[in-house]
Design a protein around this motif. Structure first.
Motif, PDB file in Angstrom:
ATOM      1  N   THR B 149      -3.310  11.468   7.984  1.00 18.87           N
ATOM      2  CA  THR B 149      -2.725  10.437   6.732  1.00 18.87           C
ATOM      3  C   THR B 149      -2.835   9.416   6.941  1.00 18.87           C
ATOM      4  O   THR B 149      -2.557   8.446   6.492  1.00 18.87           O
ATOM      5  CB  THR B 149      -1.961  11.227   6.604  1.00 18.87           C
ATOM      6  OG1 THR B 149      -0.987  11.389   7.560  1.00 18.87           O
ATOM      7  CG2 THR B 149      -1.812  12.627   5.744  1.00 18.87           C
ATOM      8  N   ASP B 150      -2.439   9.379   8.343  1.00 20.36           N
ATOM      9  CA  ASP B 150      -2.202   7.376   8.401  1.00 20.36           C
ATOM     10  C   ASP B 150      -3.200   7.120   8.911  1.00 20.36           C
ATOM     11  O   ASP B 150      -3.809   5.972   9.235  1.00 20.36           O
ATOM     12  CB  ASP B 150      -1.182   7.123   9.655  1.00 20.36           C
ATOM     13  CG  ASP B 150      -1.810   7.974  11.166  1.00 20.36           C
ATOM     14  OD1 ASP B 150      -2.899   9.147  10.871  1.00 20.36           O
ATOM     15  OD2 ASP B 150      -1.687   7.334  12.048  1.00 20.36           O
ATOM     16  N   LYS B 151      -4.665   7.161   8.906  1.00 19.50           N
ATOM     17  CA  LYS B 151      -5.806   7.204   8.263  1.00 19.50           C
ATOM     18  C   LYS B 151      -6.191   6.451   7.467  1.00 19.50           C
ATOM     19  O   LYS B 151      -7.345   5.941   6.363  1.00 19.50           O
ATOM     20  CB  LYS B 151      -7.520   7.923   9.009  1.00 19.50           C
ATOM     21  CG  LYS B 151      -7.097   7.991  10.454  1.00 19.50           C
ATOM     22  CD  LYS B 151      -6.557   6.788  11.266  1.00 19.50           C
ATOM     23  CE  LYS B 151      -6.296   6.961  13.039  1.00 19.50           C
ATOM     24  NZ  LYS B 151      -6.557   6.166  13.837  1.00 19.50           N
ATOM     25  N   VAL B 152      -5.641   7.262   6.355  1.00 20.38           N
ATOM     26  CA  VAL B 152      -5.932   7.120   4.479  1.00 20.38           C
ATOM     27  C   VAL B 152      -5.372   6.139   3.340  1.00 20.38           C
ATOM     28  O   VAL B 152      -3.780   5.478   3.984  1.00 20.38           O
ATOM     29  CB  VAL B 152      -5.513   7.705   4.289  1.00 20.38           C
ATOM     30  CG1 VAL B 152      -6.550   7.934   2.195  1.00 20.38           C
ATOM     31  CG2 VAL B 152      -6.319   9.979   4.130  1.00 20.38           C
ATOM     32  N   LEU B 153      -5.960   4.644   3.402  1.00 17.17           N
ATOM     33  CA  LEU B 153      -5.335   2.864   2.902  1.00 17.17           C
ATOM     34  C   LEU B 153      -4.876   3.911   1.878  1.00 17.17           C
ATOM     35  O   LEU B 153      -5.321   4.706   1.200  1.00 17.17           O
ATOM     36  CB  LEU B 153      -6.656   2.728   2.634  1.00 17.17           C
ATOM     37  CG  LEU B 153      -7.064   1.840   3.769  1.00 17.17           C
ATOM     38  CD1 LEU B 153      -8.319   0.696   2.773  1.00 17.17           C
ATOM     39  CD2 LEU B 153      -6.264   1.222   4.969  1.00 17.17           C
ATOM     40  N   ASN B 154      -3.288   3.496   1.476  1.00 19.60           N
ATOM     41  CA  ASN B 154      -2.353   3.518   0.791  1.00 19.60           C
ATOM     42  C   ASN B 154      -2.731   3.357  -0.406  1.00 19.60           C
ATOM     43  O   ASN B 154      -3.500   2.352  -1.183  1.00 19.60           O
ATOM     44  CB  ASN B 154      -1.992   2.736   0.810  1.00 19.60           C
ATOM     45  CG  ASN B 154      -0.319   2.994   0.055  1.00 19.60           C
ATOM     46  OD1 ASN B 154       0.327   4.447  -0.129  1.00 19.60           O
ATOM     47  ND2 ASN B 154       0.791   1.825  -0.068  1.00 19.60           N
TER      48      ASN B 154
END
Lengths: 460, 371
Positions: B149-154
């Motif tokens: 999830t932290d690799k997915v841009l907001n």
């Protein structure tokens, strides 16, 4: 075939220009005709006969009118023949299914739909050929004597499928000119205009247009208010750059072939009123309706009430011309209302207040494009509510990051900066060549990897 | 003629673009025709054979256009040029692929239609009613955006795997569901998903495998006992679409094995190592996606695996624990599954799909057909 396509540029155009330039003058109109018929049949072979029929009917109707000059009855017969044929084609191919659908839904019948694809550009060329016969009838132009020259006018591929609407009187001199039709000066300008047009379509319109397509996919009601606005701005830019880019490519190609087509767009988004907007947007269509509908109905010479009625007719037809659906009628009537209000009192106020005038104009145009695009009336009202009431939904953040630069470029290129640049540097080769090269090469790159390259006039 | 040349000198734009246009057109005409694009990992349009029928159905001319586009001179260079331009414009997506942090690429989901997924849950429930006497499990692997999830841009439009897995959890007998979300989330600092491909890595599959073994009460291999062989420069399916110039290539890994796979009577190694030299390296696992195949293992019990390609790097871990592993790809199955189940008398049945396949897979209905 469409212009923004590798095959068109590197196969069709290169061959056609080569052949066109080397054949003797007397064959040039024949080359245009053959090339245009191939161009037209490319997308829909079956409609080849319509093009031929259209040429023949208008050619001979006009000949008939010319031969019977003075005999009002026979002249009218010739005119009727052309008008009925052209409007009949347009009605049959474009509007039959619309009427059947509505009759079915109102009367509960189940008449089967024709389900025939709309012949490409039919709304453009029926108007063109019809206006030719009308002009012959009115003695504005002499009837064309050579059917090859005439078919070159009807089929001429640069303007065949998406305008500008070229009248016979715009190009008849050149059609009959042999020596000196083609000049290096015109080719020089034509190349520049074509490349700028290509860039408008491929680099700006396609780039911002993908955003609107995403919004359509997620559903017009699913977006948040900021995304609704971002989307309608993107679509406003897309339709302008797509359409005007297409017209500009057409004008450029026309020049390369030795013809001067009329300007079709003149920075519509800098307008300070809707009245002004329609003098700058799709100019050849507005002029056509003015010349062949509004003025014959009496224009503004029969009092204000009659003038407003005439406007109503024109704007109803303009709306319906853009597509066979209720929303297009609504769109036409929407502009009728705005133009009437401006005519009666608003225009004077707008002239004195340029800033609110611009805001009002742009807002009205944006709402207009929503009406224009969203065929489903329920979805349309949902979207308009989204625009004007602060509400949640898919947020704009991601799309803003992705499209901010493209939209900014689109906005800048909608202003007079572009025309100023053109006026200042059009003959400065040191600037022109690098700029054009960059646009040309980038456009090719986007066409080679074309993930999104729509043809948005399929309903016209 | 002489006059024309004299005149032309006054129009450098005409000369320049005339030469440019015709040079490109002629060079393109004589450039060799390639059958495949390595960059895009697809077959290119071949020159269409003329037929009146195709012409009248408007199928012929679009193929000519595609052919010209697909074989345009220096196609790959143009694609990179577009990618650079897109990057300058700040675009974080191309051709249905969304860019994330650190070179991660994800499938773009502008909207998600869950109807097929809900039907698929129903098919599995129906299947389980018939086979309640056997150990049936369902392992739905979240795809990268659900775990990394932290690799997915907001705000990126990617799949919501949690929605799918929560729905499945609620609507399927809880004893059969193997939820690997937690175990994968514990290892997000490791290399468990490929950046450029839609698959999990062999390591990611290993953690899911451990979870499965625990659920069915078997011993899993210890990670420390495994040796991963690494293959550099793997560019996966997402990159084949996005073709972004600044791609960060992946490292594909596998564990050595001398196990054999029987596909329609042909017995070969479970790894097709020739694939490691071509673009689609992931196809080495289980030799692509066979319709039905059997692997003889060194353990006990028989397992049937109904699967998509996420299973391909998962299965090799199981070889030491099972006597026989049969894999079924429902796309190619045209016979009732029940007769296979009766005949082989499987001890375990495992559905192994990733969430994106499970969302839209239309072949799962066949698990209840032809019987």
């Amino acid at each position: 075939m469409i212009f923004s396509n590798i095959f068109f540029i590197f196969r069709f155009l290169t061959i056609v220009l080569f052949v066109y330039y080397i054949v003797p003058y007397k064959y040039k109109n024949g080359v245009i005709t053959i090339a245009s018929l191939i161009f037209y049949s490319w997308g829909e072979v079956k409609y080849f006969p319509i093009m031929i029929a259209s040429t023949i009917v208008d050619f001979f109707s006009s000949q008939y009118i010319e031969k019977n000059r003075g005999n009002k009855k026979k002249m009218k017969r010739g005119l009727a023949c052309s008008v009925i044929f052209n409007l009949g084609c347009l009605m049959f191919f474009k509007y039959t299914d619309f009427f059947i659908t509505n009759i079915n839904s109102f009367a509960g019948t189940s008449i089967p739909l024709l389900n025939i694809p709309l012949p490409l550009g039919i709304s453009f060329y029926t108007f063109q050929t019809m206006s030719y016969t009308i002009d012959v009838y009115r003695e504005k132009v002499p009837a064309e004597k050579n059917i090859i020259n005439f078919s070159a006018f009807v089929t001429m591929f640069p303007q065949l499928i998406a305008g500008p609407i070229v009248l016979y009187s715009d190009i008849n001199e050149k059609l009959n000119t042999h020596e000196g039709r083609i000049t290096l000066d015109a080719i020089n300008e034509g190349i520049k205009l074509f490349i700028f047009g290509l860039g408008k379509k491929v680099l700006i319109a396609n780039n911002v247009g993908a955003l609107w397509t995403d919004i359509e996919t997620m559903g017009f009601a699913a977006v948040s208010t900021p995304l609704a606005w971002l989307g309608i701005i993107a679509y406003s830019l897309q339709i302008y750059f797509d359409f005007s880019g297409y017209s500009l490519m057409a004008i450029g190609l026309g020049k390369m072939l030795g013809f001067d087509f009329p300007m079709n767009f003149n920075l519509p988004y800098i307008s300070k009123s809707i009245t002004e907007f329609w003098r700058r947007w799709h100019i050849t269509l507005s002029s056509w309706f003015r010349e062949y509908v509004y003025i014959p109905l009496g224009g503004n010479r029969k009092g204000l009430k009659r003038q407003i009625l005439n406007m109503l007719v024109v704007w109803f037809l303009t709306g319906f011309w853009h597509g066979a659906d209720w929303n297009f009628m609504l769109w036409g009537l929407y502009y009728f209302l705005l133009l009437t209000v401006e005519k009666i009192f608003l225009l004077d106020w707008l002239k004195k207040h340029p800033v609110p005038a611009r805001v009002y104009t742009l807002l009205a145009i944006a709402v207009g494009w929503a009406i224009f695009y969203i065929t489903d009336l329920g979805a349309l009202s949902g979207f308009i509510v989204k625009m004007f009431s602060l509400s949640g939904g898919v947020s704009a953040g991601y799309y803003l990051r992705n499209y901010f630069v493209s939209i900014l470029i689109g906005i800048l290129c909608s202003t007079s900066l572009t025309t100023k640049f053109w006026e200042k540097y059009k003959n400065n080769n040191l600037i022109m060549i690098p700029v054009l090269t960059a646009i040309f090469l980038l456009s090719i790159a986007y066409l080679v990897d074309s993930t999104y390259n729509p043809f948005i006039y399929f309903r016209f | 003629m002489k006059k024309l040349i004299e005149n032309l000198k006054k129009y450098p734009v005409v000369i320049f673009f005339g030469v440019l246009l015709y040079t490109l057109a002629i060079m393109d005409l004589f450039s060799p025709v390639q059958e495949r694009s390595e960059l895009e990992n697809r077959s290119l349009q071949t020159f269409p054979k003329f037929s009146w029928e195709q012409l009248f159905n408007n199928e012929y001319t679009p193929k000519i256009e595609d052919f010209t586009e697909d074989h345009f001179i220096k196609r790959d260079t143009w694609i990179s040029l577009k990618s650079i331009s897109e990057s300058l414009l700040g675009k974080k997506e191309n051709n249905g692929v969304v860019y994330g942090e650190d070179g991660y690429l994800f499938t773009k989901f502008v909207t998600t239609d869950y109807t097929q997924m809900k039907k698929n849950v129903g098919y599995i429930n129906k299947f389980m009613e018939r086979h309640s006497d056997r150990k049936v499990s369902v392992l739905l692997a979240p795809t990268a955006p659900g775990v990394m999830t932290d690799k997915v841009l907001n705000g990126s439009p990617v799949i919501d795997t949690d929605y799918i897995l929560d729905y499945v959890t609620e609507n399927i007998d809880s004893s059969v569901l193997v939820d690997v979300r937690q175990v994968l989330s514990q290892h997000t600092d490791e290399y468990i998903y490929y950046r450029t491909d839609h698959h999990w890595t062999t390591l990611g599959a290993f953690y899911a495998y451990s979870e499965y073994m625990e659920t069915v009460g078997r011993d899993a291999i210890e990670k420390d006992n495994l040796e991963f062989v690494e293959v550099e420069n793997f560019l996966g399916t997402h990159y084949s679409k996005s073709k972004n110039y600044d791609v960060k290539a992946d490292v594909l890994s596998y564990i050595e094995s001398d196990a054999q796979i029987d596909i329609n009577g042909e017995i070969n190694s479970i790894y097709e190592k020739e694939k490691l030299d071509v673009r689609d390296k992931y196809a080495m696992f289980l030799r692509g996606n066979p319709g039905k195949a059997t692997i003889k293992g060194n353990g006990t019990g028989k397992i049937m695996i109904l699967k998509d390609s996420y299973a391909n790097c998962f299965v090799p871990f199981m070889i030491d624990s099972y006597e026989q592993i049969d894999i079924y790809d429902m796309r190619y199955i045209t016979m009732g599954l029940d007769q296979f189940i009766e005949a082989e008398n499987y001890d375990e049945i495992l559905f192994l799909y990733n969430c994106e396949t499970f969302l839209s897979d239309k072949d799962l209905m066949k698990i209840n057909m032809f019987n």
